[in-house]
Each structure stands twice: as C-alpha cells, then as structure tokens.
Design an enzyme around this catalytic site. Structure first.
Site, PDB file in Angstrom:
ATOM      1  N   GLU A  53       0.805  -1.217   0.000  1.00 10.29           N
ATOM      2  CA  GLU A  53       0.000   0.000   0.000  1.00 10.29           C
ATOM      3  C   GLU A  53       0.835   1.263   0.000  1.00 10.29           C
ATOM      4  O   GLU A  53       0.497   2.250  -0.638  1.00 10.29           O
ATOM      5  CB  GLU A  53      -0.948  -0.004   1.209  1.00 10.29           C
ATOM      6  CG  GLU A  53      -2.160   0.901   1.052  1.00 10.29           C
ATOM      7  CD  GLU A  53      -1.899   2.380   1.301  1.00 10.29           C
ATOM      8  OE1 GLU A  53      -2.656   3.209   0.769  1.00 10.29           O
ATOM      9  OE2 GLU A  53      -0.941   2.719   2.018  1.00 10.29           O
ATOM     10  N   ASP A  54       1.944   1.254   0.724  1.00 14.09           N
ATOM     11  CA  ASP A  54       2.811   2.433   0.743  1.00 14.09           C
ATOM     12  C   ASP A  54       4.266   1.996   0.634  1.00 14.09           C
ATOM     13  O   ASP A  54       4.635   0.903   1.097  1.00 14.09           O
ATOM     14  CB  ASP A  54       2.586   3.258   2.003  1.00 14.09           C
ATOM     15  CG  ASP A  54       2.998   4.722   1.829  1.00 14.09           C
ATOM     16  OD1 ASP A  54       3.348   5.112   0.693  1.00 14.09           O
ATOM     17  OD2 ASP A  54       2.968   5.478   2.813  1.00 14.09           O
ATOM     18  N   HIS A 115      -0.443   0.676   7.302  1.00  9.91           N
ATOM     19  CA  HIS A 115      -1.062   1.466   6.235  1.00  9.91           C
ATOM     20  C   HIS A 115       0.028   2.415   5.690  1.00  9.91           C
ATOM     21  O   HIS A 115       1.010   1.953   5.126  1.00  9.91           O
ATOM     22  CB  HIS A 115      -2.268   2.199   6.829  1.00  9.91           C
ATOM     23  CG  HIS A 115      -3.251   2.698   5.825  1.00  9.91           C
ATOM     24  ND1 HIS A 115      -4.523   3.132   6.182  1.00  9.91           N
ATOM     25  CD2 HIS A 115      -3.171   2.870   4.484  1.00  9.91           C
ATOM     26  CE1 HIS A 115      -5.171   3.524   5.091  1.00  9.91           C
ATOM     27  NE2 HIS A 115      -4.372   3.390   4.063  1.00  9.91           N
ATOM     28  N   ILE A 117       3.303   4.852   5.587  1.00  8.47           N
ATOM     29  CA  ILE A 117       4.589   4.821   6.287  1.00  8.47           C
ATOM     30  C   ILE A 117       5.433   6.021   5.876  1.00  8.47           C
ATOM     31  O   ILE A 117       5.236   6.620   4.814  1.00  8.47           O
ATOM     32  CB  ILE A 117       5.377   3.518   6.006  1.00  8.47           C
ATOM     33  CG1 ILE A 117       5.668   3.354   4.504  1.00  8.47           C
ATOM     34  CG2 ILE A 117       4.626   2.306   6.537  1.00  8.47           C
ATOM     35  CD1 ILE A 117       6.530   2.145   4.171  1.00  8.47           C
ATOM     36  N   HIS A 134      -3.506  -0.098  12.157  1.00  5.46           N
ATOM     37  CA  HIS A 134      -4.931  -0.222  12.474  1.00  5.46           C
ATOM     38  C   HIS A 134      -5.199  -1.509  13.263  1.00  5.46           C
ATOM     39  O   HIS A 134      -5.840  -2.429  12.751  1.00  5.46           O
ATOM     40  CB  HIS A 134      -5.764  -0.212  11.199  1.00  5.46           C
ATOM     41  CG  HIS A 134      -5.629   1.021  10.379  1.00  5.46           C
ATOM     42  ND1 HIS A 134      -6.032   2.268  10.820  1.00  5.46           N
ATOM     43  CD2 HIS A 134      -5.122   1.215   9.133  1.00  5.46           C
ATOM     44  CE1 HIS A 134      -5.789   3.170   9.873  1.00  5.46           C
ATOM     45  NE2 HIS A 134      -5.234   2.559   8.849  1.00  5.46           N
ATOM     46  N   ASN A 168      -4.671   7.627   7.673  1.00 10.86           N
ATOM     47  CA  ASN A 168      -4.409   7.019   6.375  1.00 10.86           C
ATOM     48  C   ASN A 168      -2.918   7.084   6.052  1.00 10.86           C
ATOM     49  O   ASN A 168      -2.258   6.069   5.910  1.00 10.86           O
ATOM     50  CB  ASN A 168      -5.231   7.721   5.287  1.00 10.86           C
ATOM     51  CG  ASN A 168      -5.166   7.032   3.948  1.00 10.86           C
ATOM     52  OD1 ASN A 168      -4.098   6.889   3.368  1.00 10.86           O
ATOM     53  ND2 ASN A 168      -6.311   6.585   3.449  1.00 10.86           N
ATOM     54  N   ASP A 169      -2.372   8.286   5.958  1.00 10.69           N
ATOM     55  CA  ASP A 169      -0.970   8.435   5.579  1.00 10.69           C
ATOM     56  C   ASP A 169      -0.276   9.412   6.523  1.00 10.69           C
ATOM     57  O   ASP A 169      -0.927  10.162   7.276  1.00 10.69           O
ATOM     58  CB  ASP A 169      -0.862   8.913   4.125  1.00 10.69           C
ATOM     59  CG  ASP A 169       0.524   8.676   3.541  1.00 10.69           C
ATOM     60  OD1 ASP A 169       1.307   7.888   4.121  1.00 10.69           O
ATOM     61  OD2 ASP A 169       0.849   9.283   2.495  1.00 10.69           O
ATOM     62  N   ASN A 224      -6.034  11.786   1.849  1.00  5.49           N
ATOM     63  CA  ASN A 224      -5.363  10.500   1.631  1.00  5.49           C
ATOM     64  C   ASN A 224      -3.851  10.636   1.760  1.00  5.49           C
ATOM     65  O   ASN A 224      -3.322  10.688   2.851  1.00  5.49           O
ATOM     66  CB  ASN A 224      -5.788   9.954   0.263  1.00  5.49           C
ATOM     67  CG  ASN A 224      -5.486   8.481   0.100  1.00  5.49           C
ATOM     68  OD1 ASN A 224      -4.402   8.013   0.394  1.00  5.49           O
ATOM     69  ND2 ASN A 224      -6.460   7.720  -0.370  1.00  5.49           N
ATOM     70  N   ASP A 269      -4.038   8.783  -4.870  1.00  6.75           N
ATOM     71  CA  ASP A 269      -3.794   8.100  -3.594  1.00  6.75           C
ATOM     72  C   ASP A 269      -2.490   8.627  -2.986  1.00  6.75           C
ATOM     73  O   ASP A 269      -2.364   9.815  -2.732  1.00  6.75           O
ATOM     74  CB  ASP A 269      -3.763   6.587  -3.830  1.00  6.75           C
ATOM     75  CG  ASP A 269      -4.031   5.771  -2.574  1.00  6.75           C
ATOM     76  OD1 ASP A 269      -3.550   6.154  -1.500  1.00  6.75           O
ATOM     77  OD2 ASP A 269      -4.700   4.718  -2.655  1.00  6.75           O
ATOM     78  N   ASN A 270      -1.515   7.776  -2.764  1.00  9.07           N
ATOM     79  CA  ASN A 270      -0.283   8.204  -2.104  1.00  9.07           C
ATOM     80  C   ASN A 270       0.620   9.024  -3.026  1.00  9.07           C
ATOM     81  O   ASN A 270       0.661   8.793  -4.238  1.00  9.07           O
ATOM     82  CB  ASN A 270       0.486   6.992  -1.582  1.00  9.07           C
ATOM     83  CG  ASN A 270      -0.182   6.359  -0.392  1.00  9.07           C
ATOM     84  OD1 ASN A 270      -0.676   7.055   0.489  1.00  9.07           O
ATOM     85  ND2 ASN A 270      -0.226   5.038  -0.352  1.00  9.07           N
TER      86      ASN A 270
END
Length: 355
Positions: A53-54, A115, A117, A134, A168-169, A224, A269-270
C-alpha cells in the site's frame, strides 16, 4: 393532506437519494475505463501477494513496503494474517523482498495492520520508520528504529490521540513529529459509510508532536496521501474523492497555508517525492467503484502520474503507466530511485520497472 405530505417527503427523499447517488458515482469515477500505457522493463516483485500500500525509499536505495492492509470495506487477500513491513534493496540487479523482524516492546504482532509509512533520518544517521497501524481497525502510529545490519525494526513507541481517529498516511518531520491525514471524520462504521456516500468533506490533516497536536488543514473529501518537498517548505496532500492534489506552504510554527490545488480525472492516492528533482509520483485509481466494490472478473485498474514543476503556474502532468487490472490491481503508490520505479497496490502485488 397527511398522505400528500408523506408522499411529498418521500419524493424529496428519493430526489435527494438520486442526487447523492449521481454525485457519489462521479466522485468514484464509477464509469471510467483506462487506455493502457505500457512500460517496457517491468516485472512483478516476488514475495508481494497481499498488498504494497505504501512505499518509502531511503537515499541509499533501501525501500520499505507496507503490506497486508486490512481496511473496512476493502478486499484483502490475506484476511487472517497480520500485516508486515518488507525491505527491498533497489541496488541489486534482481531485487527481492524480505520481511523485517520486529523487536522491542511490540511483541504481539497478531493485530499489526500497517497502512501509510514514512521515514526520518536524524543528524546521527539513525533511521526512524513511522507506521500508521490499524489494530482492531483503530488508529495508532508505531515508531520504529531501523536496524540495518540485523534487518529488523526496533519498536520504540505507540502513539494514540483523539485527533488521530482515522489515519491514512503520514509524513515524518522528526522521530516523533509528523503530519498525518485522517480519511474520515467518524469512527463508527455506519456513520463512516454515510460520510463517504454523502460527500461530507469533513476529513482533515493533523500536525503531531509530543508537545502539541492540532488540526492544520480540513474540509477534505477523503484526505489520503501526504508528503513534503525536498527543501521542507511545502506539504502536498491528495484528496481522493475530489480528484485533487493540494499544495500548502509550511510555516516555522508548523501551520499550513493553501497555495494552489490541481485537478485530475483519477482518484489520487499516495504521493511520493523524488528527492533529486522534486517531482511528484502518484499512485492512482482510475475507477474508485472497483476499489470499494471488488469484482475479480472486473478488477480495479492502475495509473501512475508524474508531476513536474508543481510549484510553477504550469505544472507538467505525465501519465507514466496505466493498466486495466490484468497485471496490477488498485495502484496506491509509485516511487522512484535512480531510474527505477516501484509501484505498489492496496491489496495485491507490486511492480518493479526500469525507466
């Protein structure tokens, strides 16, 4: 008369429902399909099957990957396994991933659910990894110290705060100092679903330090990704369901002032920032409906954007990669290192490309 009033109210309710459904579909880009943009030298990363995800890449080419995210309403390919932090050395000819061992005070990893980082390197070259976690679908920030020789993460601290309810981030600006996005205002799942459906735009960004915690930006329709310019003067925030990236000026007292906003036709998103050029690299979801309502027969697509000269009047936006989901499902992040591109996903694989 009473029947007429009830019918009128029902009619108004249906009209409002239709209006919100239309708005909801627009915000999710529900009907958008992608035209493929291929990169010639790409391979799937062995050992990544349940998300990347990240991604955070150190200046020496070591990449941290957040894997195994379980998020309410989102598909998981390993729902019964804890998440993990993976390490990948982009200096190797054929880089593979290894799982970083976690030591220290965080001995129970059964609920580890990483999630967003971010890393921070202090003046003694110690590397800290801050991880949005989470456990049991709550939100914490876990602070680790990276031990390169042991290939491990030493857990130092767990951070909880009432202004960090739906993280989230994160972007680290110190060993225990960071900006973080809350993608929802509500914690309750039922209220969260209505917040998302109605587009309330109540999510917000927080600055955290051991001395003070405060909201520094608000009014987002799903705040986000977040990152910072190489000189530390500007903070970039992606607003997923408004299809925007916002540029904020960062002040000495850690407050933020909005400078400009960029609009896109995809769900951003990221955000990763090239430390050399300052370019933004963004993982994007062309069709958000496919992310939130997963169908293996019609999987979510992936896009990667490169944004050059974002601080100028005419930033240059380039679509670097686009794929319809047959290779890569649900791209959430893209990060570069010396001509190499690493693309991650919310819950599926990762792709390694030589540009």
């Amino acid at each position: 008369m009473a029947k007429l009033t009830v019918l009128t109210l029902m009619g108004l309710g249906l009209a409002l429902f239709r209006d919100h459904r239309s708005s909801y579909e627009e915000r999710l880009n529900a009907f958008r399909e992608v035209k493929p943009v291929e990169l010639p030298n790409c391979n799937l990363v062995k050992g990544v099957e349940a998300g990347s995800e990240d991604i955070e890449i150190l200046p020496n080419g070591l990449a941290f990957i957040s894997s195994g995210l379980k998020y309410p309403g989102i598909k998981s390919f390993e729902p019964d396994k804890p998440g993990k932090i993976l390490l990948m050395d982009l200096n190797e000819a054929d880089p593979a991933v290894l799982e970083l061992k976690i030591t220290g005070s965080k001995s129970d990893l059964s609920s580890f659910n990483p999630h967003g980082i971010s890393t921070f390197t202090d003046e003694d070259n110690a590397v800290y990894l801050l991880v949005v976690n989470h456990p049991d679908f709550k939100s914490t920030v876990e602070v680790f110290k990276f031990q390169e020789e042991e290939k491990s993460l030493l857990h130092l601290k767990t951070i909880r705060h009432k202004l960090l309810p739906s993280l989230n981030d994160i972007i680290a600006v110190g060993p225990e100092h960071f900006y973080a996005t809350n993608d929802h205002y509500f914690i309750d799942p039922y209220l969260r679903s209505w917040e998302l459906y109605l587009g309330l735009a109540w999510s917000y960004v927080v600055y955290y330090s051991p001395d003070e915690v405060r909201v520094v930006a608000e009014g987002f329709d799903f705040a986000n990704g977040i990152n910072i310019s190489p000189d530390g003067k500007y903070v970039y925030i992606s607003e997923l369901l408004a299809h925007k990236i916002h540029v904020y000026e960062k002040h000495a007292n850690w407050t933020l002032t909005l400078l400009k906003s960029l609009d896109f036709d995809t769900l951003v998103d990221n955000i990763s920032v090239d430390p050399v050029t300052g370019d933004l690299w963004v993982g994007c979801h062309p069709n958000g409906m496919k992310i939130f309502f997963y169908d293996p027969e019609n999987p979510p697509a992936s896009e990667v954007l490169q944004i050059q000269n974002i601080l100028t009047e005419e930033p240059k936006v380039k679509l670097v990669y686009a794929e319809n989901g047959t290779v890569l499902q649900g791209c959430s992040v893209a990060s570069v290192y010396k001509g190499k591109l690493l693309i991650g996903t919310v819950y599926q694989k990762a792709l390694y490309c030589k540009l």
